[in-house]
Design a protein around this motif. Structure first.
Motif, PDB file in Angstrom:
ATOM      1  N   ARG A  48      32.916  -5.610  20.889  1.00 44.79           N
ATOM      2  CA  ARG A  48      33.817  -4.757  20.325  1.00 44.79           C
ATOM      3  C   ARG A  48      33.286  -4.079  19.618  1.00 44.79           C
ATOM      4  NH1 ARG A  48      36.181 -10.349  20.397  1.00 44.79           N
ATOM      5  NH2 ARG A  48      36.000 -10.164  18.596  1.00 44.79           N
ATOM      6  N   SER A  51      32.994  -0.994  21.077  1.00 41.61           N
ATOM      7  CA  SER A  51      33.367   0.011  22.485  1.00 41.61           C
ATOM      8  C   SER A  51      34.189   0.925  20.541  1.00 41.61           C
ATOM      9  CB  SER A  51      34.560  -0.898  22.114  1.00 41.61           C
ATOM     10  OG  SER A  51      35.295  -1.581  21.325  1.00 41.61           O
ATOM     11  N   ALA A 138      40.902  -5.389  25.266  1.00 39.38           N
ATOM     12  CA  ALA A 138      39.495  -4.316  24.621  1.00 39.38           C
ATOM     13  C   ALA A 138      40.174  -2.373  24.230  1.00 39.38           C
ATOM     14  CB  ALA A 138      38.235  -3.770  25.207  1.00 39.38           C
TER      15      ALA A 138
END
Length: 372
Positions: A48, A51, A138
């Motif tokens: 995460r 990302s 996400a």
């Protein structure tokens, strides 16, 4: 996915491993447990962070005794990443090992001091994540972090407000205040509420004005330091020694950079109070705001919650005249004529629990310690 404007990401990764015993324990807490698909909670959190495409650092703050498994999980994740992601971790990932636990405010001051030294920036926009949450998808997370970073750059101490799905007594709550101008799905926080009893939680849900507090935060370094100076000056001032302190020696383990020895860190931790950032800043600042999360969030704080992540038991489970059971085990398990059980066999210990009994797990761990 569009990246947020958070320059740096901090992952808090302590924990004592009580709520998901015996799979988790102090020397191997919840963030190391595997999710469906094989990634650990920690590895999913690192993904995460990646990302968001932060231009600066990704910092993991943990206990010194967790350095080895922490670096091993990071190394294993690296083998599954793209070349660009591996390069990012090799260049900008650091594990900061606290000399001893001092709750959550001290590690955030530590990261602010470290980022000021190593980044050379006059300010940083920082996102704080927990290492043991489940968040999906996400895309929604990245989108909401874009809003949160804009909110932080506008001078707010930002929380993520989770729309409640039930009157849970296990979470703290946020009461909604006025909407923030120019930022969708964001609002000022009217007040924070501690974990309520069931009837109070039910009234919160019915009012439509309350959200769960996720325990993730966003802020600029300058705002956090100034608000802490106002709200808890003793904690802030304990870290004054970093101003003139040189950067510590970088070490490496399993290809991951870490810092476990820094005179300024040792001195600050000996002086500072042990206090949660929620109590020190979030609940006392006049700059508290929240972004309403569009992503699904779970802190996986119980076996009842952990079970929901799995569609079925693994192939090593046999059930005869049994149903609605969840098994998480290192060895084959046979269930005969039983229902509604959680069976966990990990690390040489066994737990057999009636579903819905997660609230007594801490008592179980305490009594098991007494047996030894």
């Amino acid at each position: 996915m569009k990246s947020s404007k958070f320059t740096d990401v901090v992952i808090l990764a302590g924990g004592v491993g009580e709520r998901l015993w015996p799979a988790s324990k102090p020397e191997y807490p919840k963030q190391f447990m595997a999710l469906p698909g094989g990634l650990s909670l920690l590895q999913a959190t690192l993904l995460r962070a990646l990302s968001l495409e932060p231009e600066g650092k990704i910092l993991i703050v943990t206990r010194k005794d967790l350095l080895v498994p922490m670096s091993e999980h990071c190394e294993r994740l690296g083998k599954t990443l793209t070349a660009g992601q591996r390069d990012k971790l090799a260049k900008d990932l650091y594990i900061l090992a606290e000399p001893f636990p001092k709750h959550t405010c001290a590690p955030l001051m530590l990261t602010c001091a470290f980022l000021e030294k190593i980044s050379g920036k006059s300010d940083n926009t920082i996102l704080v994540l927990a290492s043991d949450h489940v968040i999906e998808p996400a895309e929604a997370f990245v989108h909401d972090c874009g809003t949160a970073s804009a909110c932080a750059e506008d001078g707010h101490f930002v929380c993520f407000a989770i729309p409640p799905t039930e009157p849970s007594t296990g979470y703290g709550y946020i009461k909604k205040g006025p909407d923030l101008e120019g930022l969708s799905s964001s609002f000022k926080i009217d007040r924070f509420k501690e974990k309520p009893d069931y009837e109070t939680a039910k009234s919160y849900i019915e009012s439509g004005e309350y959200f769960w507090n996720s325990g993730m935060f966003g802020f600029t370094r300058s705002l956090f330091e100034s608000e802490l100076k106002t709200c808890e000056p003793k904690v802030h001032d304990a870290f004054d020694g970093f101003k003139d302190a040189p950067l510590p020696e970088e070490k490496s383990m399993n290809g991951v950079k870490y810092i476990d020895s820094w005179d300024a860190m040792q001195d600050a931790y000996e002086k500072t109070l042990a206090i949660a950032v929620d109590n020190a800043v979030a609940e006392r600042t006049t700059r508290a705001a929240a972004v309403k999360a569009s992503f699904h969030w779970d802190d996986v704080g119980s076996w009842d919650a952990f079970e929901k992540l799995f569609d079925k038991n693994d192939e090593n489970t046999v059930e005869v005249k049994s149903g609605n059971n969840f098994v998480y085990s290192d060895i084959p398990v046979a269930l005969c004529g039983v229902e509604d059980l959680v069976v966990v066999i990990k690390n040489g210990n066994a737990l057999v629990m009636k579903k819905g009994s997660s609230d007594i797990m801490r008592d179980v761990v305490k009594k098991m310690k007494e047996l030894r």
